[in-house]
Scaffold this active site. Structure first.
Site, PDB file in Angstrom:
ATOM      1  N   ARG A  95      -7.743  -2.786   3.661  1.00  0.00           N
ATOM      2  CA  ARG A  95      -8.441  -4.053   3.916  1.00  0.00           C
ATOM      3  C   ARG A  95      -7.426  -5.192   3.939  1.00  0.00           C
ATOM      4  NH1 ARG A  95     -12.065  -1.604   5.827  1.00  0.00           N
ATOM      5  NH2 ARG A  95     -14.217  -1.462   5.093  1.00  0.00           N
ATOM      6  N   HIS A 137      -7.656  -2.876  13.704  1.00  0.00           N
ATOM      7  CA  HIS A 137      -8.632  -2.177  12.833  1.00  0.00           C
ATOM      8  C   HIS A 137      -9.180  -0.920  13.524  1.00  0.00           C
ATOM      9  CE1 HIS A 137     -11.562  -2.835   9.258  1.00  0.00           C
ATOM     10  NE2 HIS A 137     -11.458  -1.547   9.541  1.00  0.00           N
TER      11      HIS A 137
HETATM   12  N1  LIG Z   1      -8.585   0.806   8.725  1.00  0.00           N
HETATM   13  C1  LIG Z   1      -9.667   1.512   8.927  1.00  0.00           C
HETATM   14  O1  LIG Z   1     -10.016   1.831  10.061  1.00  0.00           O
HETATM   15  C2  LIG Z   1     -10.489   1.987   7.750  1.00  0.00           C
HETATM   16  C3  LIG Z   1     -11.516   2.917   7.949  1.00  0.00           C
HETATM   17  C4  LIG Z   1     -12.239   3.376   6.859  1.00  0.00           C
HETATM   18  C5  LIG Z   1     -11.934   2.930   5.572  1.00  0.00           C
HETATM   19  N2  LIG Z   1     -10.946   2.005   5.414  1.00  0.00           N
HETATM   20  C6  LIG Z   1     -10.569   1.540   4.068  1.00  0.00           C
HETATM   21  O2  LIG Z   1      -9.769   2.550   3.473  1.00  0.00           O
HETATM   22  C7  LIG Z   1      -9.792   2.389   2.042  1.00  0.00           C
HETATM   23  C8  LIG Z   1      -9.970   3.755   1.369  1.00  0.00           C
HETATM   24  O3  LIG Z   1     -11.238   4.292   1.673  1.00  0.00           O
HETATM   25  P1  LIG Z   1     -11.786   5.607   0.936  1.00  0.00           P
HETATM   26  O4  LIG Z   1     -13.099   5.921   1.555  1.00  0.00           O
HETATM   27  O5  LIG Z   1     -10.733   6.653   0.907  1.00  0.00           O
HETATM   28  O6  LIG Z   1     -11.969   5.046  -0.550  1.00  0.00           O
HETATM   29  P2  LIG Z   1     -12.546   5.816  -1.833  1.00  0.00           P
HETATM   30  O7  LIG Z   1     -12.992   7.192  -1.453  1.00  0.00           O
HETATM   31  O8  LIG Z   1     -13.527   4.900  -2.466  1.00  0.00           O
HETATM   32  O9  LIG Z   1     -11.268   5.988  -2.780  1.00  0.00           O
HETATM   33  C9  LIG Z   1     -10.644   4.926  -3.405  1.00  0.00           C
HETATM   34  C10 LIG Z   1      -9.419   5.432  -4.173  1.00  0.00           C
HETATM   35  O10 LIG Z   1      -8.726   4.298  -4.717  1.00  0.00           O
HETATM   36  C11 LIG Z   1      -8.540   4.491  -6.120  1.00  0.00           C
HETATM   37  N3  LIG Z   1      -8.600   3.204  -6.811  1.00  0.00           N
HETATM   38  C12 LIG Z   1      -9.645   2.323  -6.853  1.00  0.00           C
HETATM   39  N4  LIG Z   1      -9.325   1.262  -7.606  1.00  0.00           N
HETATM   40  C13 LIG Z   1      -8.084   1.491  -8.080  1.00  0.00           C
HETATM   41  C14 LIG Z   1      -7.219   0.780  -8.943  1.00  0.00           C
HETATM   42  N5  LIG Z   1      -7.572  -0.395  -9.471  1.00  0.00           N
HETATM   43  N6  LIG Z   1      -6.013   1.312  -9.229  1.00  0.00           N
HETATM   44  C15 LIG Z   1      -5.652   2.505  -8.721  1.00  0.00           C
HETATM   45  N7  LIG Z   1      -6.430   3.250  -7.892  1.00  0.00           N
HETATM   46  C16 LIG Z   1      -7.625   2.725  -7.592  1.00  0.00           C
HETATM   47  C17 LIG Z   1      -9.676   5.393  -6.555  1.00  0.00           C
HETATM   48  O11 LIG Z   1      -9.315   6.034  -7.766  1.00  0.00           O
HETATM   49  P3  LIG Z   1     -10.321   7.079  -8.507  1.00  0.00           P
HETATM   50  O12 LIG Z   1     -10.382   8.260  -7.588  1.00  0.00           O
HETATM   51  O13 LIG Z   1      -9.658   7.378  -9.774  1.00  0.00           O
HETATM   52  O14 LIG Z   1     -11.650   6.363  -8.604  1.00  0.00           O
HETATM   53  C18 LIG Z   1      -9.780   6.334  -5.348  1.00  0.00           C
HETATM   54  O15 LIG Z   1      -8.841   7.370  -5.476  1.00  0.00           O
HETATM   55  C19 LIG Z   1     -10.918   1.392   1.768  1.00  0.00           C
HETATM   56  O16 LIG Z   1     -10.361   0.113   1.555  1.00  0.00           O
HETATM   57  C20 LIG Z   1     -11.705   1.374   3.074  1.00  0.00           C
HETATM   58  O17 LIG Z   1     -12.409   0.165   3.236  1.00  0.00           O
HETATM   59  C21 LIG Z   1     -10.210   1.546   6.474  1.00  0.00           C
END
Ligand SMILES: NC(=O)c1ccc[n+]([C@@H]2O[C@H](COP(=O)([O-])OP(=O)(O)OC[C@H]3O[C@@H](n4cnc5c(N)ncnc54)[C@H](OP(=O)(O)O)[C@@H]3O)[C@@H](O)[C@H]2O)c1
Length: 310
Positions: free
Chosen positions: A225, A273
């Protein structure tokens, strides 16, 4: 059951209304701007909802985020408390992110930006880089997208690290957890990929302070993000050589304004994006399946933890 849909563009909203209606026979799918009696709406299906839009639906069972993140829903200051938020995740999204991360890590690893500059000058400039096992790459966030991306990088042979909130075990990836291990994770990390969710804890994490803990001439890839990054700190770190290159897919303001300095910076690659854009057809099928499951059982596996922020 009734679902009301909103995306920031009218034509997109209408397209999603028609597509979801075709996948949900027996349901009523409407635009959020013409929902009929708001009290009859069971589900809101949204991308970047307008403040106060969702609060109108007093009998809402759940909110569906058209995307993996829920930060754009939580940004609504009038969001009704306690209504579950369903994320849209799936193998397509993970596959696309794996491809994006592999492409851009390899580009930085093999110094393609410099190679392309040499080509533009007809300069036969052979760049020799370390082999992947001698290149340390770190992935921040080991959720759906981060874990798959880290394992893809490990599969390419990179010395791969991952950082998450709670401890993880991932084959081929050295895992670190929690703020106390952040320094250890960053130390020696030459290419850093951000795949954290946007929360109060992670906003602005890609800052001068973090860049200073990376080795000199590190590369940064932000595909999570825009507000994870402090824009001025990135420009300063690139300009003084602490960072060598950056690839950015997400921005504070999207579309990125035409006069933003990122567009023309020689060491920044901008993509609009698209790292893992939801494929509307596949996304629609996932959303329809989640709605049906939620309507039948009162829950589904993709419900996010709103209190945690992801
Ligand atoms: N650019 C694009 O096209 C696109 C597309 C889709 C998604 N995204 C973005 O990609 C990102 C990841 O998505 P996702 O679905 O993989 O997320 P997710 O499944 O919710 O996983 C988040 C990960 O971050 C870790 N985390 C959260 N807070 C943390 C902190 N304070 N310190 C350390 N680790 C932390 C979590 O740890 P735990 O496992 O221990 O909870 C988890 O491993 C998001 O920001 C999403 O909006 C971007």
């Amino acid at each position: 059951m009734k679902a009301a849909v909103y995306l920031p563009a009218d034509d997109k909203t209408q397209w999603w209304v028609e597509m979801l209606q075709s996948l949900l026979p027996g349901w009523e799918v409407t635009s959020m701007d013409h929902p009929g009696d708001p009290a009859t709406v069971d589900f809101a299906v949204v991308w970047r909802p307008r403040t106060g839009d969702i609060a109108r639906f007093e009998n809402l069972k759940a909110i569906v985020s058209i995307g993996a993140g829920i930060d754009h829903v939580l940004a609504d200051m009038e969001l009704p408390a306690g209504v579950p938020i369903i994320r849209t995740v799936g193998s397509d999204l993970t596959q696309r992110m794996r491809e994006y991360v592999a492409l851009h890590v390899l580009r930085h690893h093999r110094d393609m930006p410099r190679q392309l500059r040499a080509q533009a000058e007809a300069d036969w400039h052979a760049i020799v880089v370390p082999v992947a096992p001698n290149r340390t790459v770190g992935v921040m966030g080991l959720g759906n997208l981060g874990a798959a991306s880290a394992q893809t990088l490990a599969g390419l042979g990179f010395a791969t690290r991952g950082w998450s909130k709670s401890p993880k075990t991932l084959h081929g990836v050295t895992c670190f957890a929690g703020i106390d291990c952040l320094d250890q994770f960053l130390d020696g990390c030459e290419i850093l990929v951000n795949l954290l969710p946007l929360t109060d804890e992670t906003r602005g994490i890609l800052s001068a302070d973090l860049f200073a803990r990376l080795p000199r001439e590190a590369c940064v890839i932000n595909c999570a993000r825009g507000p994870h990054l402090v824009d001025e700190d990135l420009l300063a770190a690139l300009n003084d050589g602490q960072l060598k290159q950056a690839t950015l897919d997400v921005f504070h303001q999207e579309p990125l304004p035409a006069d933003h300095p990122f567009w023309n910076h020689p060491d920044i690659t901008v993509t609009p994006h698209v790292a893992s854009q939801i494929d509307a057809g596949t996304g629609g099928r996932i959303i329809a399946a989640n709605l049906l499951e939620y309507a039948r059982t009162g829950t589904c596996s993709d419900v996010a933890d709103a209190a945690r922020g992801y």
